[in-house]
Design an enzyme around this catalytic site. Sequence first.
Site, mmCIF file in Angstrom:
data_model
loop_
_atom_site.group_PDB
_atom_site.id
_atom_site.type_symbol
_atom_site.label_atom_id
_atom_site.label_comp_id
_atom_site.label_asym_id
_atom_site.label_seq_id
_atom_site.Cartn_x
_atom_site.Cartn_y
_atom_site.Cartn_z
ATOM 1 N N ARG A 10 0.809 -1.216 0.000
ATOM 2 C CA ARG A 10 0.000 0.000 0.000
ATOM 3 C C ARG A 10 0.848 1.275 0.000
ATOM 4 O O ARG A 10 0.434 2.313 0.505
ATOM 5 C CB ARG A 10 -0.972 0.039 1.187
ATOM 6 C CG ARG A 10 -1.855 -1.171 1.386
ATOM 7 C CD ARG A 10 -2.973 -1.202 0.363
ATOM 8 N NE ARG A 10 -4.048 -2.090 0.731
ATOM 9 C CZ ARG A 10 -4.067 -3.397 0.503
ATOM 10 N NH1 ARG A 10 -3.049 -3.972 -0.053
ATOM 11 N NH2 ARG A 10 -5.111 -4.119 0.828
ATOM 12 N N GLY A 12 1.814 2.886 -2.734
ATOM 13 C CA GLY A 12 1.526 3.692 -3.917
ATOM 14 C C GLY A 12 2.358 3.293 -5.118
ATOM 15 O O GLY A 12 2.359 3.984 -6.140
ATOM 16 N N LYS A 13 3.061 2.174 -5.010
ATOM 17 C CA LYS A 13 3.965 1.749 -6.093
ATOM 18 C C LYS A 13 3.209 1.421 -7.375
ATOM 19 O O LYS A 13 3.668 1.776 -8.462
ATOM 20 C CB LYS A 13 4.859 0.591 -5.656
ATOM 21 C CG LYS A 13 4.122 -0.679 -5.313
ATOM 22 C CD LYS A 13 5.034 -1.693 -4.660
ATOM 23 C CE LYS A 13 4.232 -2.860 -4.154
ATOM 24 N NZ LYS A 13 3.283 -2.541 -3.092
ATOM 25 N N ALA A 36 -1.377 -8.909 -15.201
ATOM 26 C CA ALA A 36 -1.823 -9.123 -13.824
ATOM 27 C C ALA A 36 -1.437 -10.537 -13.399
ATOM 28 O O ALA A 36 -1.837 -11.507 -14.038
ATOM 29 C CB ALA A 36 -3.335 -8.942 -13.730
ATOM 30 N N THR A 37 -0.661 -10.643 -12.335
ATOM 31 C CA THR A 37 -0.204 -11.953 -11.878
ATOM 32 C C THR A 37 -1.029 -12.495 -10.709
ATOM 33 O O THR A 37 -0.874 -13.653 -10.340
ATOM 34 C CB THR A 37 1.276 -11.901 -11.447
ATOM 35 O OG1 THR A 37 1.421 -10.984 -10.366
ATOM 36 C CG2 THR A 37 2.160 -11.488 -12.612
ATOM 37 N N SER A 38 -1.897 -11.666 -10.144
ATOM 38 C CA SER A 38 -2.673 -12.082 -8.969
ATOM 39 C C SER A 38 -3.759 -13.084 -9.314
ATOM 40 O O SER A 38 -4.392 -12.991 -10.365
ATOM 41 C CB SER A 38 -3.339 -10.870 -8.311
ATOM 42 O OG SER A 38 -2.387 -10.012 -7.785
ATOM 43 N N HIS A 52 -7.762 -1.705 -9.009
ATOM 44 C CA HIS A 52 -6.712 -1.486 -10.010
ATOM 45 C C HIS A 52 -7.320 -1.329 -11.402
ATOM 46 O O HIS A 52 -6.903 -0.456 -12.171
ATOM 47 C CB HIS A 52 -5.706 -2.651 -10.007
ATOM 48 C CG HIS A 52 -4.676 -2.558 -8.935
ATOM 49 N ND1 HIS A 52 -3.414 -2.071 -9.175
ATOM 50 C CD2 HIS A 52 -4.709 -2.886 -7.629
ATOM 51 C CE1 HIS A 52 -2.715 -2.103 -8.055
ATOM 52 N NE2 HIS A 52 -3.480 -2.600 -7.102
ATOM 53 N N GLU A 67 -4.168 -11.582 -17.946
ATOM 54 C CA GLU A 67 -4.076 -12.229 -16.640
ATOM 55 C C GLU A 67 -3.240 -13.479 -16.796
ATOM 56 O O GLU A 67 -3.618 -14.391 -17.527
ATOM 57 C CB GLU A 67 -5.470 -12.551 -16.107
ATOM 58 C CG GLU A 67 -6.280 -11.315 -15.785
ATOM 59 C CD GLU A 67 -7.626 -11.629 -15.164
ATOM 60 O OE1 GLU A 67 -7.905 -12.808 -14.852
ATOM 61 O OE2 GLU A 67 -8.424 -10.686 -15.001
#
EC number: 2.7.1.156
Length: 187
Positions: A10, A12-13, A36-38, A52, A67
């Site tokens: 968290r 801000g990166k 996106a890797t999540s 996001h 993804e």
Amino acid sequence: MLAFVTGGVRSGKSQFAESLAMKIAKRDNKSLYYIATSLRTDQEMDERIKRHQANRSNHQLPWGTCEKSKDVGMLAERFSKKDVILLDCLTILLSNEMFHASRQEFSNEFSNKLFLKIVREIEKLKMASHTLIIVTNEVFHEKVSTDRGVFLYTKLLGKLHQHLVESSDAAFSVEYGVPIVKKGSCI
């Protein structure tokens, strides 16, 4: 070009990395892509993913999204030198590669192979694009676990960070929403 962006949870990166990607794309008339890797593992992660996505859709420039939780190098053929790619994030990618495979014995050999695999895949993305921006988490301020898997994960992440910063054109650390240039600059 390769840019490395790190910071705490968290910090801000991701917002900074998105802004950086948009500036480069606008300046050089390039397309934007987000890898996106999540994995959608719970409600909190689902809300973060939606946040996001909403942030990216609120900008003037359109983003393409891929993804891919593992084997990100397979995406390289989709990109060209006309593209700015934001990979978010290396920390989760490593976790997916290391812990979501068939249960591994966390040996040094396994760690070395995984390091080389991820480095090769990132190199493919870098070579296939105009700019690759990698976001990662700074997890090295906490006490390291004695669990073998967690210990090797942390060690491997540190090794990846060092390698990527060394081979990057620019490296940033984001603290409290403020980016600090650690190496070079690409804006």
